[in-house]
Design a protein around this motif. Structure first.
Motif, PDB file in Angstrom:
ATOM      1  N   ILE A 117      20.092  33.355 -14.782  1.00  0.00           N
ATOM      2  CA  ILE A 117      20.843  32.449 -13.925  1.00  0.00           C
ATOM      3  C   ILE A 117      22.327  32.808 -13.886  1.00  0.00           C
ATOM      4  O   ILE A 117      22.975  32.718 -12.844  1.00  0.00           O
ATOM      5  N   GLY A 118      22.888  33.247 -15.021  1.00  0.00           N
ATOM      6  CA  GLY A 118      24.298  33.614 -15.043  1.00  0.00           C
ATOM      7  C   GLY A 118      24.600  34.772 -14.111  1.00  0.00           C
ATOM      8  O   GLY A 118      25.585  34.751 -13.354  1.00  0.00           O
ATOM      9  N   LYS A 119      23.754  35.795 -14.142  1.00  0.00           N
ATOM     10  CA  LYS A 119      23.945  36.947 -13.268  1.00  0.00           C
ATOM     11  C   LYS A 119      23.766  36.565 -11.809  1.00  0.00           C
ATOM     12  O   LYS A 119      24.486  37.060 -10.932  1.00  0.00           O
ATOM     13  N   LEU A 120      22.801  35.697 -11.537  1.00  0.00           N
ATOM     14  CA  LEU A 120      22.557  35.257 -10.173  1.00  0.00           C
ATOM     15  C   LEU A 120      23.765  34.505  -9.620  1.00  0.00           C
ATOM     16  O   LEU A 120      24.196  34.739  -8.477  1.00  0.00           O
ATOM     17  N   GLY A 167      21.432  25.893   2.234  1.00  0.00           N
ATOM     18  CA  GLY A 167      22.204  26.699   1.292  1.00  0.00           C
ATOM     19  C   GLY A 167      23.312  25.957   0.583  1.00  0.00           C
ATOM     20  O   GLY A 167      24.236  26.581   0.052  1.00  0.00           O
ATOM     21  N   LYS A 168      23.228  24.612   0.516  1.00  0.00           N
ATOM     22  CA  LYS A 168      24.284  23.826  -0.132  1.00  0.00           C
ATOM     23  C   LYS A 168      24.440  24.192  -1.600  1.00  0.00           C
ATOM     24  O   LYS A 168      25.557  24.379  -2.087  1.00  0.00           O
ATOM     25  N   THR A 169      23.316  24.262  -2.304  1.00  0.00           N
ATOM     26  CA  THR A 169      23.393  24.519  -3.743  1.00  0.00           C
ATOM     27  C   THR A 169      23.958  25.898  -4.026  1.00  0.00           C
ATOM     28  O   THR A 169      24.837  26.062  -4.889  1.00  0.00           O
ATOM     29  N   THR A 170      23.487  26.899  -3.304  1.00  0.00           N
ATOM     30  CA  THR A 170      23.980  28.259  -3.526  1.00  0.00           C
ATOM     31  C   THR A 170      25.476  28.339  -3.272  1.00  0.00           C
ATOM     32  O   THR A 170      26.221  28.950  -4.056  1.00  0.00           O
ATOM     33  N   LEU A 171      25.951  27.724  -2.178  1.00  0.00           N
ATOM     34  CA  LEU A 171      27.390  27.764  -1.884  1.00  0.00           C
ATOM     35  C   LEU A 171      28.177  27.001  -2.941  1.00  0.00           C
ATOM     36  O   LEU A 171      29.243  27.462  -3.378  1.00  0.00           O
ATOM     37  N   THR A 172      27.669  25.849  -3.364  1.00  0.00           N
ATOM     38  CA  THR A 172      28.364  25.077  -4.401  1.00  0.00           C
ATOM     39  C   THR A 172      28.520  25.898  -5.678  1.00  0.00           C
ATOM     40  O   THR A 172      29.615  25.969  -6.260  1.00  0.00           O
ATOM     41  N   LEU A 173      27.442  26.523  -6.128  1.00  0.00           N
ATOM     42  CA  LEU A 173      27.494  27.323  -7.350  1.00  0.00           C
ATOM     43  C   LEU A 173      28.430  28.505  -7.191  1.00  0.00           C
ATOM     44  O   LEU A 173      29.198  28.839  -8.103  1.00  0.00           O
ATOM     45  N   ALA A 174      28.366  29.147  -6.019  1.00  0.00           N
ATOM     46  CA  ALA A 174      29.204  30.328  -5.786  1.00  0.00           C
ATOM     47  C   ALA A 174      30.682  29.969  -5.758  1.00  0.00           C
ATOM     48  O   ALA A 174      31.513  30.666  -6.369  1.00  0.00           O
ATOM     49  N   LEU A 175      31.042  28.912  -5.056  1.00  0.00           N
ATOM     50  CA  LEU A 175      32.445  28.488  -5.021  1.00  0.00           C
ATOM     51  C   LEU A 175      32.921  28.097  -6.413  1.00  0.00           C
ATOM     52  O   LEU A 175      34.032  28.484  -6.835  1.00  0.00           O
ATOM     53  N   ALA A 176      32.093  27.342  -7.132  1.00  0.00           N
ATOM     54  CA  ALA A 176      32.480  26.905  -8.469  1.00  0.00           C
ATOM     55  C   ALA A 176      32.735  28.096  -9.388  1.00  0.00           C
ATOM     56  O   ALA A 176      33.754  28.155 -10.100  1.00  0.00           O
ATOM     57  N   ASP A 220      26.864  34.749 -10.709  1.00  0.00           N
ATOM     58  CA  ASP A 220      27.955  35.719 -10.572  1.00  0.00           C
ATOM     59  C   ASP A 220      27.832  36.519  -9.281  1.00  0.00           C
ATOM     60  O   ASP A 220      28.828  36.767  -8.587  1.00  0.00           O
ATOM     61  N   GLU A 221      26.615  36.934  -8.935  1.00  0.00           N
ATOM     62  CA  GLU A 221      26.402  37.678  -7.702  1.00  0.00           C
ATOM     63  C   GLU A 221      26.688  36.798  -6.488  1.00  0.00           C
ATOM     64  O   GLU A 221      27.288  37.252  -5.505  1.00  0.00           O
ATOM     65  N   ALA A 222      26.273  35.537  -6.546  1.00  0.00           N
ATOM     66  CA  ALA A 222      26.568  34.615  -5.454  1.00  0.00           C
ATOM     67  C   ALA A 222      28.080  34.430  -5.303  1.00  0.00           C
ATOM     68  O   ALA A 222      28.605  34.409  -4.180  1.00  0.00           O
ATOM     69  N   ALA A 223      28.791  34.316  -6.414  1.00  0.00           N
ATOM     70  CA  ALA A 223      30.251  34.160  -6.373  1.00  0.00           C
ATOM     71  C   ALA A 223      30.911  35.389  -5.768  1.00  0.00           C
ATOM     72  O   ALA A 223      31.844  35.274  -4.949  1.00  0.00           O
ATOM     73  N   ARG A 224      30.463  36.571  -6.170  1.00  0.00           N
ATOM     74  CA  ARG A 224      31.030  37.809  -5.611  1.00  0.00           C
ATOM     75  C   ARG A 224      30.795  37.876  -4.110  1.00  0.00           C
ATOM     76  O   ARG A 224      31.691  38.196  -3.322  1.00  0.00           O
ATOM     77  N   PHE A 225      29.574  37.554  -3.696  1.00  0.00           N
ATOM     78  CA  PHE A 225      29.201  37.625  -2.289  1.00  0.00           C
ATOM     79  C   PHE A 225      30.009  36.630  -1.456  1.00  0.00           C
ATOM     80  O   PHE A 225      30.535  36.965  -0.387  1.00  0.00           O
ATOM     81  N   VAL A 226      30.129  35.396  -1.939  1.00  0.00           N
ATOM     82  CA  VAL A 226      30.864  34.377  -1.198  1.00  0.00           C
ATOM     83  C   VAL A 226      32.356  34.708  -1.161  1.00  0.00           C
ATOM     84  O   VAL A 226      33.014  34.541  -0.122  1.00  0.00           O
ATOM     85  N   ALA A 227      32.913  35.200  -2.263  1.00  0.00           N
ATOM     86  CA  ALA A 227      34.331  35.571  -2.274  1.00  0.00           C
ATOM     87  C   ALA A 227      34.631  36.682  -1.275  1.00  0.00           C
ATOM     88  O   ALA A 227      35.730  36.761  -0.717  1.00  0.00           O
ATOM     89  N   GLU A 228      33.644  37.525  -1.021  1.00  0.00           N
ATOM     90  CA  GLU A 228      33.812  38.632  -0.068  1.00  0.00           C
ATOM     91  C   GLU A 228      33.804  38.145   1.377  1.00  0.00           C
ATOM     92  O   GLU A 228      34.412  38.758   2.248  1.00  0.00           O
ATOM     93  N   HIS A 229      33.133  37.023   1.638  1.00  0.00           N
ATOM     94  CA  HIS A 229      32.927  36.586   3.026  1.00  0.00           C
ATOM     95  C   HIS A 229      33.555  35.232   3.362  1.00  0.00           C
ATOM     96  O   HIS A 229      33.532  34.835   4.535  1.00  0.00           O
ATOM     97  N   VAL A 230      34.102  34.527   2.386  1.00  0.00           N
ATOM     98  CA  VAL A 230      34.670  33.198   2.621  1.00  0.00           C
ATOM     99  C   VAL A 230      36.119  33.186   2.159  1.00  0.00           C
ATOM    100  O   VAL A 230      36.452  33.758   1.110  1.00  0.00           O
TER     101      VAL A 230
END
Length: 436
Positions: A202-205, A15-24, A207-217
């Protein structure tokens, strides 16, 4: 002053890529300027980084690039608030033999830049053992510093508690834990992720990853863990010579695997890039003095390429008077035929005698060091080129004059020599840099 952080893991697929995109994206939503890099020879992830940050991302590679080149490339992050370097494979995974300044491992980049490592740990099927793995990675190489851990795909609150307690007992910070969340899974195909430009959502995806990571990290804690960093001017820049002054570049869903730093270096040297689409049956621009066909997914579009007579005839006419070079998938299209996964034979441009087949898949993966036996666009005979090969085709025929003597990272000679005929040349490896 920017802050630097490396995102890595014990293995691929964690999950490196997903976390990188979400944090960014999450930090970008907070008004921060985020710069991403990709450690290693991955030509797909930088486009995702750019989609998440709005800033171009490039690869840094300790096996193929010297220290000056790496420092030159990362210096683009000097005006960012946070710089993220996404790793490849596991943290210490590289090749057995050292290259220019390392083995290609993500740990090389972390140590060189002095950036701490944020580990992504997937504890599926384990509990306290995840802490043992993280502690082992922390202590394996003294010059590599661990910032902490984000857990991914935890099964339940009880599972998270078991893993978190073990990590804390081992003295390792836990910045967050992500439950399983299928909605932010990035689609894949045989060479990695489906390309960013092929994903309309991809933009929505992200954004959803960012929302999810911000909620749990704990984003603030992760940001505080990054190392303050003031890049110094590099003693040397990119050792890249453009293949021509006006470069016709094949660019579409079938031809997209070219390292961003190569294109930037060509432009910085004064070259003009003229994109065209073989899938749209376009031809190289008449004013171009060289044509370059990068790799991509020609095997997914072989029927269409074979039927695009205008493209094929135009490229053949171009090659009568000017150089044409192809990398991997581009090399295959310069050949006589491509046999797809269903065993169907498709006529390609016939500028080289190469015939390749995907009917019997065989993975070719690894770094390549090529000593040119003949010149190719931008490089003289005898030049030593470093690149990376990754495809699933087999060679049915490769009858033309070999372009180079090619070795893998262990020094073994390989059969994928590339080819040269008249003004046309091709290689199975994607060029990263020339040895100085």
């Amino acid at each position: 002053m920017a802050a630097g952080l490396v995102i890595s893991a014990p293995a691929s697929g964690v999950g490196k890529t997903t976390l990188t995109l979400a944090l960014a994206r999450a930090w970008r939503h907070r008004g921060l300027n985020v710069q991403c890099f990709k450690s290693g020879p991955d030509y797909i992830d930088p486009a995702f980084h750019a989609a998440a940050t709005g800033r171009a991302s490039v690869n840094v590679d300790s096996w193929a690039m010297d220290r000056g080149t790496i420092l030159h490339l990362v210096s683009r992050g000097r005006d960012a608030d946070i710089v993220l370097a996404e790793g490849s494979m596991g943290l210490f995974d590289g090749v057995a033999a050292r290259g220019v300044c390392g083995t290609g491992a993500t740990a090389d980049i972390a140590e060189m830049l002095g950036w701490p490592v944020l580990l992504v740990i997937d504890p599926s099927g384990q509990a306290q053992t995840a802490a043992a793995i993280a502690a082992g990675l922390r202590d394996y190489r003294p010059g590599v510093r661990l910032a902490g851990v984000v857990l991914n795909r935890v099964a339940s609150p009880r599972h998270e508690d078991l893993v978190r307690r073990a990590l804390v007992d081992a003295g390792i910070a836990v910045f967050g834990a992500l439950p399983r969340h299928a909605e932010i899974s990035l689609p894949k195909r045989h060479l990695g992720l489906v390309q960013a430009e092929e994903q309309a959502e991809i933009g929505k995806l992200v954004d959803e990853a960012a929302r999810f990571v911000a909620e749990h990290v704990d984003l603030d804690a992760v940001l505080r863990s990054a190392a303050g960093w003031s890049p110094q001017p590099a003693a040397s820049g990119l050792n890249v010579v453009p293949p021509g002054q006006r470069i016709a570049l094949a660019r579409d869903a079938a031809f997209s695997f070219i390292y961003p730093h190569m294109l930037e270096a060509w432009r910085a040297a004064g070259a003009e890039i003229l994109p065209f689409s073989p899938l749209a049956d376009e031809t190289p621009h008449a004013s171009a003095d060289v044509c370059w066909l990068p790799g991509g997914y020609p095997e997914l579009h072989a029927g269409r390429i074979a039927s695009n007579a205008r493209f094929r005839d135009g490229l053949r006419a171009f090659a009568e008077t000017r150089p044409v070079h192809g990398e991997c998938g581009g090399y295959m299209v310069l050949g006589t035929a491509l046999i797809d996964a269903d065993g169907i034979r498709h006529e390609m441009t016939g500028l080289l005698g190469l015939e390749t087949s995907f009917a019997k898949r065989r993975m070719h993966l690894g770094y390549r060091l090529a000593a040119l036996a003949a010149p190719m666009p931008g490089h003289r005979s005898g030049a030593r080129l470093r690149g990376h090969e990754f495809h699933y085709s087999t060679i049915v025929a490769q009858p033309d004059t070999p372009l180079a003597v090619v070795h893998d990272a262990t020094g073994a000679v390989i059969a994928e020599t590339g080819s040269q005929r008249g003004y046309v040349s091709g290689t199975f490896f994607h060029l990263i840099a020339e040895d100085r």
